[in-house]
Design an enzyme around this catalytic site. Structure first.
Site, mmCIF file in Angstrom:
data_model
loop_
_atom_site.group_PDB
_atom_site.id
_atom_site.type_symbol
_atom_site.label_atom_id
_atom_site.label_comp_id
_atom_site.label_asym_id
_atom_site.label_seq_id
_atom_site.Cartn_x
_atom_site.Cartn_y
_atom_site.Cartn_z
ATOM 1 C CE LYS A 123 -50.015 90.287 -23.908
ATOM 2 N NZ LYS A 123 -51.277 90.757 -23.314
ATOM 3 C CE LYS A 204 -48.409 96.076 -30.216
ATOM 4 N NZ LYS A 204 -49.737 96.098 -29.712
ATOM 5 C CE LYS A 207 -50.723 98.573 -21.977
ATOM 6 N NZ LYS A 207 -51.343 98.676 -23.297
#
Ligand code: ATP
Ligand code: LTN
Length: 339
Positions: A123, A204, A207
């Site tokens: 992130k 994976k 969203k």
């Protein structure tokens, strides 16, 4: 209040705490890897299902979106079968104690361990400026879990590393002060623990995947679900068998079918031996539509009932707060804070 609600049942049943960030629509990975297992735990555990809105602000968020997504997340939890009569459903920010305990735990947490977290590194790469909250994320997650003295934390595989920190912090607090916390176990269901993108089956389902054709949302229309599954990437071999390395697309579709239809991957391989990809994909799409369409209908009913959703959050937060108060008082006393 039902007799299954957390407080009344607390003495007999082990405790579960888990949650998701309210970042929008839940996808099939969130459902099969997480919410589906949560629903099944409600009768055997004292369950706290949290909406992690304090975690959500560790990356930039728009306030109106966060508020709307919090209600939408609750409506999706309930549509997936999380039942406020059985479990406490609440927003993290509505209970005092999460950030307070996170502070105490962060003072026991080695900086290097936080810096090594895969999620932090991933992130942080995407941010122009990295807030300290993103680094502290696992200490807040540990506080969420330990505040309720949870025994079991059902999550998808990607959260395993955060659970390890939680276990370390529970042990460290117990050793530094005195035995206080259970050392919680992750629960990672077998079927659906890692659902992959339909378009990039080596990554994976997420969203934040730039190719949204690879992500099925639980409130997608039946047509959208069918279209995404029928266009899933496969391979040129033509046989329906698992081989994650050479056939990641087909392997993923087998996992999805098995999890959606409540069967095993072996049984799926047997049932579709000798059949073509077109027929198999259609069966996967039928199974996913059958699973998700009642959830979408229920979500649509619930999401507009703001007063009802507020009442659910309020009741859930009150239940959670009673447990949180007890834990926090104990922790503050042990640490040496004056009362
Ligand atoms: P993002 O889309 O930003 O990567 P996410 O989809 O991973 O986020 P989270 O809120 O991080 O969503 O995850 C909520 C829960 O769903 C967690 O328990 C996580 O482990 C599980 N989960 C997320 N993605 C998958 C997946 N593809 N397969 C199985 N479980 C998943
Ligand atoms: N980090 C988790 C969300 C989360 C959580 C928790 C999960 C926050 N606190 C406590 C389990 C227990 C995620 O991103 N899915």
């Amino acid at each position: 209040m039902s007799e299954n609600q957390p407080e009344t049942a607390a003495r007999q049943k082990p405790v579960v705490l888990t949650g998701m960030q309210p970042t929008g629509r839940l996808h099939l990975g969130n459902y099969l890897g997480a919410a589906h297992n949560w629903k099944k735990m409600q009768d055997d555990f004292v369950c706290y299902f949290m909406i992690a809105n304090q975690h959500a602000i560790t990356v930039p968020t728009v306030p109106a979106d966060l508020r709307r997504n919090t209600y939408s997340c609750l409506a999706q939890y309930m549509a997936c079968g999380l039942d406020p009569a059985k479990s406490a459903l609440f927003a993290q920010s509505q209970v005092i104690g999460h950030t307070e305990l996170a502070w105490v735990l962060s003072c026991l947490c080695p900086l290097g361990q936080l810096e090594r977290m895969t999620q932090f590194k991933d992130k942080a790469k995407k941010q122009i400026s990295v807030g300290a909250g993103l680094l502290y994320y696992p200490a807040l997650m540990a506080a969420d879990i330990l505040l309720y003295n949870a025994h079991v934390v059902p999550v998808g595989e990607d959260q395993k590393q955060h659970l390890e920190i939680t276990r370390d912090l529970a042990e460290k607090f117990n050793a530094t002060y005195s035995p206080t916390f259970n050392v919680p176990e992750p629960f990672i269901g077998e079927a659906g623990a890692r659902i992959m993108s339909l378009q990039t089956p080596t990554a994976k389902m997420s969203k934040s995947d730039p190719n949204q054709a690879g992500t099925v949302y639980i409130i997608d229309s039946n047509d959208a679900i069918r279209k995404k599954i029928m266009s899933a990437v496969t391979d040129s071999e033509g046989s329906i068998r698992r081989d994650p390395e050479n056939k990641p697309g087909v392997t993923n579709l087998i996992s999805i079918y098995a999890a959606a239809a409540g069967t095993t991957p072996e049984a799926v391989e047997d049932a579709f031996a000798g059949k073509g990809y077109g027929e198999f994909k259609k069966a996967v799409a039928d199974a996913v539509v059958a699973l998700l369409s009642p959830i979408r209908d229920r979500y649509e009913e619930l999401v507009s009932q703001k007063d009802h959703l507020d009442a659910v959050l309020k009741a859930g937060a009150e239940t959670a707060q009673r447990t949180a108060n007890r834990t926090l008082a104990k922790v503050y006393r042990k640490v040496g804070f004056v009362s």
